[in-house]
Enzyme design. Structure first.
Site, PDB file in Angstrom:
ATOM      1  N   HIS A 131       0.868  -1.172   0.000  1.00  0.00           N
ATOM      2  CA  HIS A 131       0.000   0.000   0.000  1.00  0.00           C
ATOM      3  C   HIS A 131       0.903   1.219   0.000  1.00  0.00           C
ATOM      4  CE1 HIS A 131      -3.700   2.283   0.737  1.00  0.00           C
ATOM      5  NE2 HIS A 131      -2.852   3.125   1.304  1.00  0.00           N
ATOM      6  N   CYS A 132       0.731   2.063  -1.005  1.00  0.00           N
ATOM      7  CA  CYS A 132       1.644   3.199  -1.151  1.00  0.00           C
ATOM      8  C   CYS A 132       0.957   4.505  -0.744  1.00  0.00           C
ATOM      9  CB  CYS A 132       2.114   3.276  -2.606  1.00  0.00           C
ATOM     10  SG  CYS A 132       3.168   4.690  -2.905  1.00  0.00           S
TER      11      CYS A 132
END
Ligand SMILES: [Zn+2]
Ligand SMILES: [Zn+2]
Length: 344
Positions: A131-132
């Site tokens: 998850h960025c």
């Protein structure tokens, strides 16, 4: 009532998006174009020949444009799972990867292989990488390509800026009129401050780019890489912890081709849409015999011959394989994922 709660949820999501991704979006959409203008200024002042200046000037905006397009794609492409019933388990299959019947406890839906539940997105993500926060989205099956191209174009842009910046610094330093003669005070302050941000960013982007390159070459995700560098392995040794085998590694060229969806336009950040839609992956066609521990009760360690099994064939023609294996490994015990197959 339903409509209003839907509306509230959307508003909450928008607010969350602004809060989390806002600073990054401002960074990329405001600071970056300003830096592009400064970069043009460098090239202009350095008094290059017109063709070099034109090429350099074009490349500045080309890389910036590509980076922004990739960035937009990374934010907007979602990797959510598709609604599909859990496939029936085929007990004849010895490779657990094909069983592929897990379901997510949070979503209460089928969770195909390589899928992970992201607590921030609140959904299952196909071939989840990570998850960025930069994109306030998960990097996964369909947007890993655009995310990777984003790191590529940003890295090129950052190197271009850093390099031109150094050249320009030398030019000012050697100038007979003095270092501060050529530009306004504001320019020097802005340049100094952005350089402070840019050089560490450049180093970080390079790291990110090379890290993701290594993942692509091996057909791995960050999550799989962190899990002792392996996916769920197909073959284990007796009484020993699972070995690190990357099932999806089909060779560098195949891995690259698959990652870019077999496209000649690999440098464009299109959404990757695969036929199997993240529910099935080709695995390494050849599983070496070293991956399969053969134990003979009399002789504890058996020399493993230098031959290879075609794992696809094992999957498709299990009975046929077993018949051949029966002859080949008579009186030996083969253990695959803790499941014992007696061949006698
Ligand atoms: Zn889930
Ligand atoms: Zn996520």
């Amino acid at each position: 009532m339903i409509h209003s709660s839907d509306h509230n949820q959307r508003r909450k999501k928008r607010a969350q998006f602004k809060h989390q991704a806002g600073p990054f979006i401002i960074f990329f959409t405001v600071l970056m174009p300003t830096n592009c203008v400064i970069l043009e200024q460098f090239y202009f002042d350095l008094k290059m020949d017109p063709t070099t200046q034109l090429i350099n000037g074009f490349l500045v905006f080309y890389f910036y444009g590509m980076a922004m397009w990739s960035y937009y794609q990374s934010i907007t492409i979602k990797n959510y799972t598709i609604e599909k019933a859990i496939p029936l388990q085929d007990n004849r299959r010895i490779d657990p990867i094909y069983k592929n019947t897990n379901s997510c406890l949070e979503c209460n839906k089928w969770k195909p292989i390589r899928t992970h539940h992201c607590s921030l997105c609140g959904k299952c993500i196909l071939k989840m990488d990570h998850h960025c926060p930069w994109i306030h989205n998960c990097v996964g099956l369909r947007n890993h390509r655009s995310f990777y191209l984003f790191t590529l174009y940003m890295t090129i842009g950052a190197i271009q800026y850093s390099y031109a910046s150094l050249i320009y610094f030398r030019f000012l330093f050697q100038s007979s009129q003095g270092f501060f003669f050529h530009q306004s005070t504001f320019f020097y302050i802005y340049w100094g401050l952005t350089s402070l941000v840019l050089y560490p960013t450049c180093a970080m982007l390079c790291f990110l780019f090379f890290y993701h390159t290594s993942l692509i070459l091996n057909n791995q995700t960050t999550l799989e890489q962190m899990k002792s560098g392996s996916n769920e392995n197909c073959c284990i040794q007796n009484d020993k912890p699972p070995r690190s085998i990357n099932l999806f590694d089909r060779g560098i060229l195949s891995n690259i081709a698959w990652f870019f969806n077999y496209s000649y336009f690999w440098f464009l950040p299109f959404e990757n849409i695969y036929k199997e839609d993240g529910t099935k992956y080709s695995i390494s066609p050849l599983c070496t015999l070293q991956d399969i521990q053969i134990n003979n009760p009399q002789i504890p360690i058996v020399q493993i011959p230098e031959q290879q099994f075609d794992f696809d064939k094992i999957e498709q023609k299990y009975e046929e394989y077993q018949a051949i294996a029966k002859l080949k490994y008579k009186n030996k015990r083969i253990v695959l994922i803790g499941k014992e197959i007696q061949l006698d």
